[in-house]
Design an enzyme around this catalytic site. Structure first.
Site, PDB file in Angstrom:
ATOM      1  CG  ASP A  13      -8.092 -12.173  66.591  1.00  0.00           C
ATOM      2  OD1 ASP A  13      -8.315 -12.088  65.586  1.00  0.00           O
ATOM      3  OD2 ASP A  13      -7.351 -11.326  67.544  1.00  0.00           O
ATOM      4  CD  GLU A  14     -13.842 -12.920  69.758  1.00  0.00           C
ATOM      5  OE1 GLU A  14     -13.868 -12.957  68.652  1.00  0.00           O
ATOM      6  OE2 GLU A  14     -14.313 -11.792  70.648  1.00  0.00           O
ATOM      7  CE  LYS A  16     -15.548 -12.326  65.209  1.00  0.00           C
ATOM      8  NZ  LYS A  16     -14.389 -12.228  66.189  1.00  0.00           N
ATOM      9  N   GLY A  40      -9.801 -10.914  60.069  1.00  0.00           N
ATOM     10  CA  GLY A  40      -8.942 -11.921  59.476  1.00  0.00           C
ATOM     11  C   GLY A  40      -9.699 -13.210  60.190  1.00  0.00           C
ATOM     12  CG  HIS A  41     -13.394 -13.954  60.140  1.00  0.00           C
ATOM     13  ND1 HIS A  41     -14.667 -13.415  60.121  1.00  0.00           N
ATOM     14  CD2 HIS A  41     -13.146 -13.245  61.414  1.00  0.00           C
ATOM     15  CE1 HIS A  41     -15.045 -12.501  60.963  1.00  0.00           C
ATOM     16  NE2 HIS A  41     -13.995 -12.200  61.831  1.00  0.00           N
ATOM     17  CB  THR A  42      -8.460 -18.675  60.307  1.00  0.00           C
ATOM     18  OG1 THR A  42      -7.619 -17.495  60.588  1.00  0.00           O
ATOM     19  CG2 THR A  42      -7.383 -19.669  59.844  1.00  0.00           C
ATOM     20  CB  THR A 132      -5.356  -3.868  61.225  1.00  0.00           C
ATOM     21  OG1 THR A 132      -6.232  -3.228  60.796  1.00  0.00           O
ATOM     22  CG2 THR A 132      -5.864  -4.641  62.459  1.00  0.00           C
ATOM     23  NE  ARG A 146     -21.593  14.344  58.649  1.00  0.00           N
ATOM     24  CZ  ARG A 146     -22.347  15.011  59.367  1.00  0.00           C
ATOM     25  NH1 ARG A 146     -23.860  15.139  59.260  1.00  0.00           N
ATOM     26  NH2 ARG A 146     -21.839  15.792  60.271  1.00  0.00           N
ATOM     27  CD  GLN A 227     -13.158  -5.755  63.689  1.00  0.00           C
ATOM     28  OE1 GLN A 227     -14.214  -5.202  63.407  1.00  0.00           O
ATOM     29  NE2 GLN A 227     -12.419  -6.177  62.539  1.00  0.00           N
ATOM     30  CB  THR A 303      -5.386  -8.861  59.795  1.00  0.00           C
ATOM     31  OG1 THR A 303      -6.606  -9.729  59.651  1.00  0.00           O
ATOM     32  CG2 THR A 303      -5.151  -7.943  58.723  1.00  0.00           C
ATOM     33  NE  ARG A 306      -0.952  -6.120  65.199  1.00  0.00           N
ATOM     34  CZ  ARG A 306      -1.880  -5.156  65.530  1.00  0.00           C
ATOM     35  NH1 ARG A 306      -1.388  -4.142  66.234  1.00  0.00           N
ATOM     36  NH2 ARG A 306      -3.163  -5.032  65.170  1.00  0.00           N
ATOM     37  CE  LYS A 334      -7.105 -21.019  68.512  1.00  0.00           C
ATOM     38  NZ  LYS A 334      -6.031 -20.023  68.427  1.00  0.00           N
TER      39      LYS A 334
END
Ligand code: IMP
Length: 431
Positions: A13-14, A16, A40-42, A132, A146, A227, A303, A306, A334
């Protein structure tokens, strides 16, 4: 030709997504190499907020070729829905614009149920991680065991698919039974897989080869980590991690690309720190300041929704991440969220066994105490600033200090969610 890996240096959540989207103005290939729809890339486009869970963030640009590489675990129903949403805005995908690795693994309904079972087990047979619940862990378990289903199996021989599904269902049966849960019907899974195969067949390809030929013809490539480093299965805060190599070290294996082809690593960090789910977070602020960051930074999972745990920048954890990832330059996101905080705390080391250690002691976090320094904050709104030198002096100093502590230069500073709310210091694809 440049091949840049963009990687999260914290617990995900940086920010990206915004950066990949922005940098894909200069890159023509955008690759996801691990994870699945736990990410979840916003990306904010005008009035619209687009959340991408599987497609690389470059998919919002028409001229960018998107690759979902073999290190990923893919839930085809989520992918098909996401493709539809993006197609509504950008126009139809074609095999020239989207390639899905033959060897990427498939998340089935069974995996999501198994994830929920493991998270709710009351018999002490699993650790509660706060996942998640997207079936990521169980799908990687089947890959390592496998008995996984790969994208290529969706379009291959029906008999092979049936027998693979049979093996997988037999493996999980006792665990479902133990928890009093009905195991999904393998023949329903078979029908689902065939339907997915029909819909996705045109896109299923040898993506390692696609990537190789793009690099041979001089394309700029962006490899997009999901992540973050501290959630990496081998290098993060185990066991409170995801199930893939989410740091840069996962990029070559996950994308099918020789490490020598990578030309730079862009590490992304927030100007503070957040974490979702369980696990250590030594610089967490559970008081008023953490709450203030959560509100100002809209720190709720994209995503799962939370609330994210919030805290101060952990330079000692970043030093570790910079070293591990071989970071060439950092992006700080940010920064605007810290506006109005009079005194900004930073964890610059850890007290352990009577001395201060510069890197987070990952295997002895419980014995270590964060050591803080404070730097002055600023009051002015910085969202309109596009040049580092125009930042209020304390904000500028904060950036200088981070660069000094980490020994790497900042190439981008994000001062708001919009594409244009960004200070470009250096363009990894140009300078
Ligand atoms: P999983 O990846 O769903 O198995 O979850 C394992 C851990 O990683 C949990 O603590 C999740 O909250 C965390 N996690 C997974 N994906 C992300 C992400 O994209 N951002 C932040 N945390 C994540």
């Amino acid at each position: 030709m440049s091949v840049i890996v963009l990687t999260g240096l914290q617990w995900g959540d940086e920010g990206k997504g915004k950066l990949v989207d922005l940098l894909c103005e200069f890159a023509t290939v955008s690759v996801r190499f691990q994870g699945g729809n736990n990410a979840g890339h916003t990306v904010v486009l005008g009035d619209e907020k687009v959340i991408l869970n599987l497609l690389p963030s470059g998919s919002l640009r028409k001229n960018v070729r998107c690759i979902l590489a073999q290190g990923m675990v893919i839930d085809p129903s989520v992918l098909l829905a996401e493709m539809k949403r993006v197609e509504a805005g950008i126009g139809p995908f074609s095999p020239d614009r989207l390639a899905i690795a033959r060897r990427a693994h498939v998340i089935l309904p069974l995996h999501k149920q198994a994830d929920a079972l493991s998270e709710s087990a009351k018999d002490g047979s699993s650790v509660f991680i706060g996942t998640t619940l997207r079936g990521i862990g169980p799908a990687y378990q089947d890959k390592a065991g496998r008995r996984g289903i790969r994208m290529v199996d969706l379009v291959g021989s029906p008999e092979d698919l049936r027998s693979r599904l049979d093996v997988m269902h037999r493996y999980w049966a006792p665990q479902f039974e133990k928890h009093g849960q009905a195991l999904p019907d393998p023949s329903e899974a078979f029908e689902l897989c065939r339907t997915w195969g029909d819909a996705l067949a045109p896109y299923i390809a040898d993506t390692s080869l696609v990537l190789h030929s793009e690099i041979e013809r001089g394309s700029h490539v962006m490899l997009e980590g999901a992540q973050g480093t501290m959630l990496d299965i081998d290098h993060g805060t185990y066991p409170f991690v995801t199930s893939s190599n989410s740091c840069t070290l996962g990029a070559p294996a996950g994308a099918g690309l020789a490490p020598s082809r990578i030309s730079g690593v862009l590490g992304v960090t927030k100007a503070y720190c957040t974490r979702v789910g369980e696990g250590p977070f030594p610089s967490e602020d559970t008081g008023e300041m953490g709450e203030r960051m959560r509100r100002a930074g809209h720190e709720f999972g994209s995503t799962t929704g939370r609330p994210r745990r919030c805290g101060w920048l952990d330079i000692a954890a970043l030093r570790y991440a910079v070293r591990l990832n071989g970071v060439s330059y950092i992006a700080i996101t940010k920064l605007d969220v810290l506006t109005g905080i009079p005194e900004i705390k930073v964890c610059t080391g850890y007290a352990l066994d009577g001395e201060t250690v510069p890197e987070i002691p990952l295997d002895r976090i419980a014995d270590a105490t964060p050591v803080y320094e404070s730097v002055p904050g600023w009051e002015e709104d910085i969202t309109g600033i596009r040049d580092l030198h125009e930042l209020p002096v304390p904000a500028r100093r904060y950036i200088d200090k981070i660069e000094g502590w980490l020994g790497v230069p900042a190439c981008l500073v994000s001062v708001g969610p919009e594409r244009n709310e960004t200070i470009f210091v250096k363009n990894p694809f140009r300078d």
